[in-house]
Design a protein around this motif. Structure first.
Motif, mmCIF file in Angstrom:
data_model
loop_
_atom_site.group_PDB
_atom_site.id
_atom_site.type_symbol
_atom_site.label_atom_id
_atom_site.label_comp_id
_atom_site.label_asym_id
_atom_site.label_seq_id
_atom_site.Cartn_x
_atom_site.Cartn_y
_atom_site.Cartn_z
ATOM 1 N N LEU A 50 -2.075 3.409 -9.374
ATOM 2 C CA LEU A 50 -1.312 4.527 -9.943
ATOM 3 C C LEU A 50 -1.428 4.552 -11.468
ATOM 4 N N GLU A 67 8.866 5.047 -8.007
ATOM 5 C CA GLU A 67 9.304 5.548 -6.698
ATOM 6 C C GLU A 67 8.258 5.261 -5.624
ATOM 7 N N GLN A 68 6.980 5.525 -5.957
ATOM 8 C CA GLN A 68 5.913 5.317 -4.979
ATOM 9 C C GLN A 68 5.729 3.832 -4.654
ATOM 10 N N THR A 127 8.514 2.807 -2.325
ATOM 11 C CA THR A 127 8.288 3.324 -0.968
ATOM 12 C C THR A 127 7.257 2.486 -0.223
ATOM 13 N N VAL A 128 6.145 2.187 -0.902
ATOM 14 C CA VAL A 128 5.062 1.422 -0.263
ATOM 15 C C VAL A 128 5.500 -0.019 -0.013
ATOM 16 N N VAL A 175 -0.921 2.567 -1.616
ATOM 17 C CA VAL A 175 -0.243 3.358 -2.633
ATOM 18 C C VAL A 175 -1.099 4.561 -3.048
ATOM 19 N N GLN A 199 -2.536 6.387 -0.960
ATOM 20 C CA GLN A 199 -2.413 7.325 0.170
ATOM 21 C C GLN A 199 -3.789 7.637 0.773
#
Length: 570
Positions: free
Chosen positions: A112, A124-125, A128-129, A161, A163
């Motif tokens: 990221l 946030e990502q 989540t991961v 992460v 995706q």
């Protein structure tokens, strides 16, 4: 109709350094949300196939290709490796080789950061991961303080992460203890179901991967796909056997008993297997198979008395370890990652010094002996042969230890040649080590220790990453050494190896000895299995389903029978 995410069409690939193609006329389609297992012996082309999917071929490994390979409808030859990495995430066999950040959170966030994602969105990502891979509470932890299973989850988070549409796992179980391996397969299964990600797993341990459902199993050999079928269809065929790939032990036991296996029996899992029509044959085979012979007792050659050791003040890595090993024994030492198995090996060899306790060799206290003095009696072979090899030519590598000991050139030549004959390496004595396979390099490292004529040989994961044929070659070679009087201690995560080759096993958990017993008994003790992260053998469950009164004896007889069958391969 499901979307086709990977498609090989008459695809052939030849490495620049080789005369013949490694992949030949590959035709394969993999669909969105599928979970695919790829198996095959060493050199079959499965790793090259994976490298074509993740872009390492041709961007890191150069060569020539023919035919077509598309990912999400795009020709890979028209893409760059960065574009492919946004579609395919790879989790390596050794996760240490793909870490960038110092902490869990930093490592997951790396991709990221490269994409210049705003910091709040990035946080946030990452959260989540990390929750998806069960590492949320470790975001601030150092990578190097994690267990093998935790490291693998971080590596998985680092590729998820982004995706990606496709997750590719290269031997995810190779460095994990049995229970952690089971958890890893369950985690991969959960993520695949929750995200509908396409999953491709390359792994030698087929039975362990089948702890959870897979859609198809692709079998490769000599650069070609020899089978593409459902697990039930594959296990009802002879494809695995003819291609020297280990079948699940319960399937092999049914075949030894003369039972016909059909896909309707649902043989992909021991839990779903229906053996109603085959019970009698299984019981008859058990009753007709003679028990294995007990080995004669010999004097203890190694004894450890109340041994303790700590890396950090106030926290014992090993605490009050005591056991003895008889001359000529072949035993396993098992336990979860971080239990203290490797530390115990280092203490025995003198690489580390215990804080209390004694080590005795043939009744003599060697606790204060130097590493060199112990090396005259005890040799250790590391898991990775590349960590032990320092010479260019085989003959020089095997003779190095003798040369350093000041042995005469005449004696060195005589002992090296004799050892190379024993190890099956004499025809290659003048070869460069770089020309050898991983399994042959393993033999070179064993030979370099064996030439020193140790009484005890300690091996750390002797068969890790080996296909079934090379596994058998290495183990039968060690059995022959054992017959010649060498005492062999194996530190291993491989429950099959433990069962098949070592009548006795020492189990270490939380720095203490949890069990010291017959291998078959240990793998039928639920308490020991749970506390040491082991895994019950499927042979026990098969015997229970068949109504055999002594499941442990069934396991023991199967092991003896199976070893005799495989000895005919030699």
């Amino acid at each position: 109709m499901k979307k086709k995410v990977i498609h090989f069409d008459n695809f052939t690939f030849k490495y620049r350094s080789q005369a013949e193609p490694t992949l030949l006329n590959i035709n394969l389609s993999i669909y969105e949300g599928e979970k695919i297992l790829i198996v095959g012996p060493s050199g079959s082309g499965k790793s090259t196939l994976a490298h074509c999917i993740n872009g390492l071929v041709p961007f890191s490994y150069k060569g020539e290709s023919q035919g077509s390979l598309t990912i999400n409808g795009k020709e890979t030859k028209d893409l760059n490796i960065f574009s492919i990495s946004k579609m395919v995430g790879t989790v390596l066999q050794d996760p240490d080789g793909q870490f960038i950040g110092l902490s869990v959170g930093e490592d997951i966030a790396f991709a990221l950061e490269n994409d210049c994602v705003p910091q709040q969105l990035m946080a946030e990502q990452v959260e989540t991961v990390s929750e998806l891979v069960d590492m949320k509470e470790y975001l601030g932890s150092s990578i190097h303080q994690l267990s093998g299973g935790q490291k693998q989850r971080v590596a998985l988070g680092g590729v998820m992460v982004d995706q990606v549409d496709i997750l590719l796992f290269d031997e995810p179980l190779a460095n994990l203890d049995p229970a952690t391996g089971k958890h890893a397969i369950a985690l991969i299964d959960r993520i695949q179901k929750e995200t509908n990600t396409t999953v491709i797993i390359i792994e030698h341990r087929l039975e362990d991967v089948l702890h959870r459902d897979v859609d198809r199993i692709i079998v490769m050999n000599e650069g070609r796909i020899v089978s593409d079928s459902s697990p039930d269809e594959l296990l009802a065929s002879d494809v695995l056997e003819t291609n020297h790939i280990r079948e699940p032990l319960y399937v092999k036991a049914l075949k030894y008993a003369g039972c016909s296996i059909t896909k309707d029996m649902r043989p992909a899992h021991i839990e779903t297997l229906n053996i109603e029509t085959t019970k009698k044959k299984l019981i008859d085979w058990f009753e007709m198979t003679p028990p294995s012979e007990n080995r004669e007792e010999t004097r203890p050659i190694l004894a450890v008395e109340n041994l303790s050791f700590r890396y950090e003040k106030g926290r014992d890595t090993l605490n009050g370890i005591s056991f003895s090993i008889a001359k000529g024994e072949m035993i396993s030492i098992v336990g979860k990652n971080g239990a203290g198995k490797s530390t115990l090996s280092k203490l025995i060899c003198g690489f580390e010094k215990g804080h209390s306790g004694k080590i005795l060799f043939d009744g003599k206290d060697i606790t204060n002996d130097t590493i060199r003095e112990r090396a005259e009696r005890i040799g250790m072979v590391l898991q990775n042969p590349n960590q032990m090899i320092s010479k260019h030519m085989i003959i020089d590598e095997v003779g190095l230890g003798l040369k350093l000991r000041g042995v005469s050139e005449v004696e060195i030549k005589e002992r090296v040649e004799k050892t190379l004959h024993i190890c099956g390496l004499y025809p290659f004595r003048n070869w460069p080590i770089s020309a050898l396979s991983f399994g042959q390099k393993k033999r070179v490292t064993i030979a370099s220790i064996l030439v020193l004529q140790p009484d005890i040989l300690i091996l750390d994961e002797p068969t890790a990453g080996q296909d079934f044929r090379h596994y058998t070659d290495i183990m039968e070679f060690l059995v022959e050494l054992n017959r010649q009087g060498v005492t062999i201690i194996m530190v291993t995560h491989d429950m099959h190896l433990m069962l098949e080759y070592t009548p006795r096993t020492i189990v270490i958990a939380n720095g203490t000895i949890l069990a010291d017993d017959a291998s078959a008994r240990i793998l039928s003790d639920e308490n020991v299995i749970e506390r040491a992260n082991l895994k019950e053998t499927s042979l026990i469950e098969l015997a229970v389903q068949a109504g055999i009164e002594s499941p442990q004896e069934f396991v023991t007889r199967f092991i003896a029978f199976d070893k005799e069958v495989r000895r005919t391969w030699q």
